[in-house]
Design an enzyme around this catalytic site. Structure first.
Site, PDB file in Angstrom:
ATOM      1  N   TRP A  58     -21.580  18.519   8.237  1.00 48.30           N
ATOM      2  CA  TRP A  58     -22.538  17.414   8.748  1.00 48.30           C
ATOM      3  C   TRP A  58     -22.657  17.281  10.089  1.00 48.30           C
ATOM      4  O   TRP A  58     -21.655  17.673  10.782  1.00 48.30           O
ATOM      5  CB  TRP A  58     -22.019  16.181   8.272  1.00 48.30           C
ATOM      6  CG  TRP A  58     -22.367  15.608   6.762  1.00 48.30           C
ATOM      7  CD1 TRP A  58     -22.475  16.544   5.825  1.00 48.30           C
ATOM      8  CD2 TRP A  58     -22.618  14.374   6.188  1.00 48.30           C
ATOM      9  NE1 TRP A  58     -22.709  15.790   4.600  1.00 48.30           N
ATOM     10  CE2 TRP A  58     -22.888  14.533   4.988  1.00 48.30           C
ATOM     11  CE3 TRP A  58     -22.733  13.068   6.839  1.00 48.30           C
ATOM     12  CZ2 TRP A  58     -23.281  13.440   4.096  1.00 48.30           C
ATOM     13  CZ3 TRP A  58     -22.905  12.059   6.238  1.00 48.30           C
ATOM     14  CH2 TRP A  58     -23.348  12.179   4.681  1.00 48.30           C
ATOM     15  N   TYR A  93     -16.159  -3.173   7.744  1.00 45.17           N
ATOM     16  CA  TYR A  93     -14.560  -2.918   7.721  1.00 45.17           C
ATOM     17  C   TYR A  93     -14.011  -3.208   9.013  1.00 45.17           C
ATOM     18  O   TYR A  93     -12.981  -4.010   9.220  1.00 45.17           O
ATOM     19  CB  TYR A  93     -14.628  -1.312   7.514  1.00 45.17           C
ATOM     20  CG  TYR A  93     -13.140  -0.921   7.654  1.00 45.17           C
ATOM     21  CD1 TYR A  93     -13.038   0.073   8.682  1.00 45.17           C
ATOM     22  CD2 TYR A  93     -12.395  -1.201   6.784  1.00 45.17           C
ATOM     23  CE1 TYR A  93     -11.726   0.798   8.761  1.00 45.17           C
ATOM     24  CE2 TYR A  93     -10.849  -0.408   6.696  1.00 45.17           C
ATOM     25  CZ  TYR A  93     -10.658   0.378   7.851  1.00 45.17           C
ATOM     26  OH  TYR A  93      -9.352   1.059   7.829  1.00 45.17           O
ATOM     27  N   LEU A 152      -2.106   7.008   1.747  1.00 47.94           N
ATOM     28  CA  LEU A 152      -1.785   7.949   2.713  1.00 47.94           C
ATOM     29  C   LEU A 152      -0.833   7.460   4.047  1.00 47.94           C
ATOM     30  O   LEU A 152       0.417   7.839   3.897  1.00 47.94           O
ATOM     31  CB  LEU A 152      -3.082   8.365   3.537  1.00 47.94           C
ATOM     32  CG  LEU A 152      -2.874   9.203   4.681  1.00 47.94           C
ATOM     33  CD1 LEU A 152      -2.377  10.739   4.198  1.00 47.94           C
ATOM     34  CD2 LEU A 152      -4.155   9.430   5.328  1.00 47.94           C
ATOM     35  N   GLY A 179       0.927  -1.200   0.088  1.00 46.55           N
ATOM     36  CA  GLY A 179       0.047  -0.153  -0.042  1.00 46.55           C
ATOM     37  C   GLY A 179       0.813   1.276  -0.118  1.00 46.55           C
ATOM     38  O   GLY A 179       0.522   2.273   0.630  1.00 46.55           O
ATOM     39  N   HIS A 180       2.048   1.173  -0.660  1.00 43.25           N
ATOM     40  CA  HIS A 180       2.893   2.273  -0.681  1.00 43.25           C
ATOM     41  C   HIS A 180       2.493   3.564  -1.159  1.00 43.25           C
ATOM     42  O   HIS A 180       3.106   4.700  -1.330  1.00 43.25           O
ATOM     43  CB  HIS A 180       4.443   1.794  -1.325  1.00 43.25           C
ATOM     44  CG  HIS A 180       4.366   1.889  -2.747  1.00 43.25           C
ATOM     45  ND1 HIS A 180       3.611   0.932  -3.265  1.00 43.25           N
ATOM     46  CD2 HIS A 180       4.757   2.650  -3.751  1.00 43.25           C
ATOM     47  CE1 HIS A 180       3.674   1.045  -4.571  1.00 43.25           C
ATOM     48  NE2 HIS A 180       4.313   2.193  -4.912  1.00 43.25           N
ATOM     49  N   ASN A 197      -7.433   8.408  13.794  1.00 40.98           N
ATOM     50  CA  ASN A 197      -7.691   9.018  12.436  1.00 40.98           C
ATOM     51  C   ASN A 197      -6.237   9.886  11.823  1.00 40.98           C
ATOM     52  O   ASN A 197      -5.831  10.606  12.843  1.00 40.98           O
ATOM     53  CB  ASN A 197      -8.933  10.218  12.295  1.00 40.98           C
ATOM     54  CG  ASN A 197     -10.043   9.521  12.864  1.00 40.98           C
ATOM     55  OD1 ASN A 197     -10.558   8.645  12.307  1.00 40.98           O
ATOM     56  ND2 ASN A 197     -10.715  10.272  13.944  1.00 40.98           N
TER      57      ASN A 197
END
Ligand SMILES: NC(=O)c1ccc[n+]([C@@H]2O[C@H](COP(=O)([O-])OP(=O)(O)OC[C@H]3O[C@@H](n4cnc5c(N)ncnc54)[C@H](OP(=O)(O)O)[C@@H]3O)[C@@H](O)[C@H]2O)c1
Length: 320
Positions: A203, A137, A15, A11-12, A166
């Site tokens: 939101w 997930y 983020l 996943g390089h 996060n």
């Protein structure tokens, strides 16, 4: 982890993965192995089997995953559970078969029960119902933790699951349909300023409390964990209460309203904030307990104000 070790960053381009790659390059690792999704679909078991047999990495940073904000998680839940289960099952299994010395599996604090006491301690895992909007997930990530623990117990592997809070920073996703709250706010305030709009609509009520970790701090923490002396690392793997599981965060929280006000100032938007309370707030509070990581000697370095300024600069240079 010697500087010539063969290190696979899965996943390089993401983020977290791109920050980990940047960090490892910056501290002088010379044998970094990466594959784009086009080169290696990590859901493809045979392809992953071949990759590990050919490349035989010594260490693995598993930062590949299907990731997204509330809307994406709720809309594409089948893909979120399938993709994440396949990616992590393939990599963890073939890391074991090919004698990988240490593997760091990245999950997320959404694994903890929706109404767990705050801050979230690692031992709260599987002690109550999950937040429904992203439970597909979360269950996949819990399966990944269980796979690391089970392989450690049965095969003596040394696979560690780290649960970052996060994340934000350079390389973030600013697509308003699939992004997390922080990059979405940066884009909304910027576009409102450029477009001369008098207001920005957010939101929910603005009251939920959230924790944000700059992704370069995340990369530093991942490197810190993967280079712990053997004894300290093994203590994490064999911990009686929470084997092979550790939170990564700042231990500091901010309300969505406060975050929005800080971003408004960074972007220099002088209009009004409007809260659309017909939209969901998500879980009321999500703060990770990082006392175990602090106990090992690691603390984050980037404050939110500084991190927001740097991320907005990156957004202007790369996304506008
Ligand atoms: N972002 C956050 O706030 C956050 C918070 C806590 C934990 N985490 C964890 O950090 C990890 C990385 O998240 P992130 O935010 O960096 O996500 P991201 O930016 O979406 O990066 C994910 C990476 O995985 C790759 N990938 C996805 N499916 C793949 C497949 N089938 N084959 C090969 N590569 C594939 C993507 O490739 P492409 O570039 O081709 O799409 C992308 O480079 C995840 O495990 C996540 O749970 C993230």
């Amino acid at each position: 982890m010697d500087k010539q070790a063969r290190i696979f960053v899965a996943g390089h381009r993401g983020l977290a993965g791109s920050a980990i790659l940047r960090h490892l390059q910056a501290v002088g690792y010379g044998n970094l192995i990466t594959r784009s999704r086009q080169e290696l679909d990590l859901r493809d078991q045979a392809a992953v089997e071949r990759f590990f047999r050919e490349e035989r990495p010594d260490y693995v940073f598993l930062a590949a995953a299907k990731v997204g904000g509330i809307v994406a998680n709720d809309t594409f839940r089948a893909e979120f559970v399938y993709d994440n289960l396949m990616i992590q099952a393939n990599i963890i299994h073939h890391a074991y078969l090919n004698g990988v010395r240490r593997l760091l599996f990245l999950g997320s604090t959404c694994i903890y029960p929706k109404l767990a006491p705050q801050p979230l301690r690692e031992e709260y895992l599987l002690t109550g119902p999950l937040e429904p909007t992203n439970d597909a997930y979360a269950v996949a990530k819990i399966a990944g933790i269980t796979q690391c623990r089970s392989y450690n117990r049965q095969y003596g592997t040394r696979f560690l699951a780290a649960m970052p809070t996060n994340l934000y920073g350079p390389g973030d996703n600013f697509d308003l349909q699939t992004s997390h709250v922080l990059p979405a706010l940066i884009r909304k305030f910027h576009e409102a300023k450029v477009g001369g709009s008098p207001t920005v609509t957010l939101w929910g009520s603005g009251s939920p409390l959230r924790e944000f970790l700059h992704v370069d701090d995340l990369a530093d923490a991942c490197h810190f964990l993967m280079t712990l002396p053997d004894e300290r690392y093994q203590q994490l793997i064999d911990d009686q209460l929470v084997p092979a599981l550790i939170n990564i965060g700042t231990g500091e929280e901010v309300s969505i309203r406060e975050l929005a006000l800080q971003i408004r100032d960074v972007v220099k938007f002088d209009g009004e904030l409007v809260f659309d309370t017909t939209k969901p707030d998500g879980t009321p509070r999500k703060l990770s307990d990082v006392s175990r990581l602090h106990g090992l000697g690691w603390r984050h370095r980037t404050g939110l104000a500084e991190g927001l300024k740097e991320t907005y600069r990156w957004y202007l240079d790369n996304e506008t």
